[in-house]
Design a protein around this motif. Structure first.
Motif, PDB file in Angstrom:
ATOM      1  N   VAL A  25      62.592  72.082 109.605  1.00  0.00           N
ATOM      2  CA  VAL A  25      63.482  72.779 108.677  1.00  0.00           C
ATOM      3  C   VAL A  25      64.079  71.779 107.681  1.00  0.00           C
ATOM      4  O   VAL A  25      64.114  72.027 106.468  1.00  0.00           O
ATOM      5  CB  VAL A  25      64.600  73.530 109.437  1.00  0.00           C
ATOM      6  CG1 VAL A  25      65.716  73.961 108.481  1.00  0.00           C
ATOM      7  CG2 VAL A  25      64.023  74.755 110.140  1.00  0.00           C
ATOM      8  N   LYS A  26      64.523  70.648 108.170  1.00  0.00           N
ATOM      9  CA  LYS A  26      65.116  69.628 107.297  1.00  0.00           C
ATOM     10  C   LYS A  26      64.092  69.105 106.287  1.00  0.00           C
ATOM     11  O   LYS A  26      64.409  68.920 105.103  1.00  0.00           O
ATOM     12  CB  LYS A  26      65.677  68.480 108.134  1.00  0.00           C
ATOM     13  CG  LYS A  26      66.900  68.849 108.946  1.00  0.00           C
ATOM     14  CD  LYS A  26      67.337  67.687 109.841  1.00  0.00           C
ATOM     15  CE  LYS A  26      68.558  68.061 110.673  1.00  0.00           C
ATOM     16  NZ  LYS A  26      68.938  66.985 111.623  1.00  0.00           N
ATOM     17  N   GLU A  27      62.863  68.870 106.751  1.00  0.00           N
ATOM     18  CA  GLU A  27      61.808  68.407 105.854  1.00  0.00           C
ATOM     19  C   GLU A  27      61.506  69.451 104.782  1.00  0.00           C
ATOM     20  O   GLU A  27      61.359  69.128 103.594  1.00  0.00           O
ATOM     21  CB  GLU A  27      60.546  68.098 106.653  1.00  0.00           C
ATOM     22  CG  GLU A  27      59.374  67.618 105.801  1.00  0.00           C
ATOM     23  CD  GLU A  27      58.101  67.405 106.607  1.00  0.00           C
ATOM     24  OE1 GLU A  27      57.051  67.151 105.981  1.00  0.00           O
ATOM     25  OE2 GLU A  27      58.158  67.511 107.854  1.00  0.00           O
ATOM     26  N   PHE A  28      61.415  70.702 105.208  1.00  0.00           N
ATOM     27  CA  PHE A  28      61.132  71.811 104.292  1.00  0.00           C
ATOM     28  C   PHE A  28      62.234  71.920 103.234  1.00  0.00           C
ATOM     29  O   PHE A  28      61.956  72.086 102.037  1.00  0.00           O
ATOM     30  CB  PHE A  28      61.018  73.088 105.118  1.00  0.00           C
ATOM     31  CG  PHE A  28      60.351  74.253 104.438  1.00  0.00           C
ATOM     32  CD1 PHE A  28      59.623  74.112 103.265  1.00  0.00           C
ATOM     33  CD2 PHE A  28      60.447  75.535 104.995  1.00  0.00           C
ATOM     34  CE1 PHE A  28      59.008  75.200 102.659  1.00  0.00           C
ATOM     35  CE2 PHE A  28      59.847  76.631 104.406  1.00  0.00           C
ATOM     36  CZ  PHE A  28      59.125  76.459 103.227  1.00  0.00           C
ATOM     37  N   GLU A  29      63.481  71.805 103.647  1.00  0.00           N
ATOM     38  CA  GLU A  29      64.606  71.881 102.710  1.00  0.00           C
ATOM     39  C   GLU A  29      64.533  70.773 101.662  1.00  0.00           C
ATOM     40  O   GLU A  29      64.734  71.016 100.459  1.00  0.00           O
ATOM     41  CB  GLU A  29      65.930  71.799 103.468  1.00  0.00           C
ATOM     42  CG  GLU A  29      66.273  73.059 104.238  1.00  0.00           C
ATOM     43  CD  GLU A  29      67.552  72.955 105.039  1.00  0.00           C
ATOM     44  OE1 GLU A  29      68.158  74.011 105.339  1.00  0.00           O
ATOM     45  OE2 GLU A  29      67.960  71.823 105.377  1.00  0.00           O
ATOM     46  N   LEU A  30      64.231  69.570 102.092  1.00  0.00           N
ATOM     47  CA  LEU A  30      64.171  68.434 101.154  1.00  0.00           C
ATOM     48  C   LEU A  30      63.039  68.605 100.147  1.00  0.00           C
ATOM     49  O   LEU A  30      63.213  68.339  98.947  1.00  0.00           O
ATOM     50  CB  LEU A  30      63.998  67.126 101.928  1.00  0.00           C
ATOM     51  CG  LEU A  30      65.220  66.631 102.701  1.00  0.00           C
ATOM     52  CD1 LEU A  30      64.857  65.437 103.579  1.00  0.00           C
ATOM     53  CD2 LEU A  30      66.351  66.253 101.740  1.00  0.00           C
TER      54      LEU A  30
END
Length: 366
Positions: A37-42
Motif C-alpha cells: 500500500v505504501k509503495e502504491f501510494e508513493l
C-alpha cells in the motif's frame, strides 16, 4: 455468439501478480497500511504530481472521508449528471446537497449555473470530470475563491487524463479516483484521495483506520476504510502497462469517431480545451430517448450490451432535491455508452457502428 459488454476488466500477467502476492506471504502483513500500500501510494503521488496520496477501500469511501476531513457544513453544490455515489456519499454523511446544471457540450458542471446557485449556505463544491473529461477548472476555482469554499473533484474516471499537462488528480482541494474493477485502471476494489494539503492527508490517514494515531491512541473519529495488500498488489501489477492500455483505447475511440463522423444523428461530448483524454468511455448522444431504446435493442439483438450511463438523472433519487437542471435531465435521457475496453477489436467496433446505422436506416425507411 459471444457477447460484447460495455466494459471488460484488465488483468496483469498472472506471474507478475503472484510475485507481489509472494511478498505478502514473506511480510506476513495482509492489511493495515502494509508495504505494498505504501509503495502504491508513493508511485501514484509521483505520477499525479501531488504531495500526498492516501489509498482507501473504494472511491465512495474516499468521498466520505474527504467530506469528513474538510469538516463540511451547509450544502454541497454538485452535478446531477454523475454516478449515484457522487450524491449518495454526501447524503450518507448526513450533509445536504443541491444541484447546478451541466454544460451541454462537456457534460461537466457549468460554472455559470454553479454561480447562479451559490449562496452563504454552500459549504463545498463537488464537480465530476465526466467520462474523464475535465471540468472548467478555472471557472470553478474562481467561484470557490470568491465564496471561500473548498472544491472536491469526483475524478473517478480520470486515471491517465490530463489538463494543461498535469494529471486531473492534481486539481482541487481534494481529488478522488476510483480503482473499481470496471475502471480503466483498477485494484479490483479501491479508491484514492489526492491532495497537496499535508494536514488533510494526515486526517485521511487516521480517518481510514478507525481514527488511530498510534496503537494506543486515537486522533479522532474514523471508519474502516483501508486498502488491503492484495488490492494494492493488483494495482501495482497493472501500473507498468497502462500507457499501452490507454493508447489502444484511444485508437478505438478514433476508429469509432471516424465512422460516427458521418452519422448526423450521433453527437459526442466536446473535449475541454487543454485536456487530453484517457479514453475512459465512449459516450454518444442521440436525438431522443426513443432512439436510445431503439439502438439498445438493435445492439442487444447482436449480442452487444451498451449502457445508459448516467441514467437516470440524479434529481430522480428519492433523497434528492428537485432542482431546475433541464440540460442534465435531457442529456441523461439521450446518452449511451458503447463498449470500450482493452482487447475490443476493430471488427467489433465496426459491428457496433453498423448496429447504430441499422437503427437509423430503419427509421428513415418507415
Amino acid at each position: 455468439m459471444s457477447s460484447i459488454n460495455v466494459t471488460r476488466s484488465i488483468l496483469p500477467p498472472i506471474d507478475k501478480y503472484i510475485e507481489y502476492v509472494r511478498s505478502i506471504w514473506e511480510s506476513g502483513q495482509l492489511t493495515n497500511n502494509g508495504p505494498l500500500v505504501k509503495e502504491f501510494e508513493l508511485l501514484l503521488a509521483t505520477e499525479f504530481g501531488v504531495k500526498h496520496v492516501v489509498l482507501v477501500s473504494s472511491g465512495t469511501v474516499a468521498i466520505q472521508i474527504a467530506l469528513k476531513a474538510l469538516g463540511i457544513e451547509g450544502v454541497v453544490l454538485t452535478t446531477p449528471f454523475s454516478f449515484v455515489a457522487t450524491s449518495s456519499a454526501i447524503a450518507w454523511q448526513g450533509i445536504e446537497f443541491d444541484f447546478a446544471d451541466i454544460d451541454a457540450e462537456s457534460l461537466c458542471l457549468s460554472p455559470d449555473k454553479l454561480s447562479e446557485q451559490m449562496s452563504p449556505d454552500v459549504g463545498a463544491i463537488m464537480g465530476t470530470h465526466v467520462f474523464g473529461n475535465a471540468c472548467d477548472i478555472e471557472g470553478i476555482e474562481k467561484i470557490s475563491k470568491k465564496w471561500g469554499v473548498p472544491v472536491i473533484y469526483d475524478a473517478a474516471h480520470t486515471y491517465g487524463a490530463t489538463y494543461k499537462g498535469r494529471s486531473l488528480m492534481a486539481y482541487g482541494d481534494v481529488s478522488i479516483l476510483s480503482l473499481h474493477a470496471t475502471k480503466l485502471f483498477h485494484s479490483v476494489e479501491g479508491g484514492v484521495l489526492a491532495t497537496n494539503d499535508e494536514s488533510l492527508a494526515k486526517k485521511f490517514s487516521y480517518m481510514r483506520n478507525f481514527g488511530f494515531a498510534s496503537p494506543e491512541a486515537f486522533q479522532g473519529v474514523g471508519i474502516n476504510g483501508k486498502m488491503s495488500e492484495f488490492h494494492a498488489a493488483m494495482g501495482l501489477s497493472l501500473l507498468g502497462n497502462m500507457s499501452e492500455v490507454i493508447s489502444a483505447r484511444i485508437e478505438l475511440v478514433d476508429l469509432y469517431d471516424s465512422y460516427f463522423y458521418e452519422i448526423e444523428e450521433v453527437s459526442r461530448p466536446v473535449q475541454s480545451d487543454h485536456a487530453i483524454s484517457n479514453a475512459a468511455y465512449y459516450p454518444i448522444i442521440l436525438p431522443s430517448e426513443t432512439a436510445v431504446l431503439g439502438v439498445l435493442k438493435e445492439l442487444e439483438c447482436e449480442g452487444v450490451f451498451a449502457r445508459r450511463y448516467f441514467y437516470p438523472c440524479l434529481t430522480e433519487l428519492p433523497y434528492s432535491r428537485k432542482s431546475d437542471v433541464p440540460i442534465a435531465e435531457d442529456i441523461s435521457l439521450r446518452v449511451l455508452c458503447l463498449p470500450l475496453y482493452y482487447g475490443l477489436t476493430n471488427e467489433e467496433v465496426v459491428k457496433i457502428v453498423n448496429c447504430v446505422k441499422m437503427y437509423f436506416s430503419s427509421c428513415l425507411s418507415k
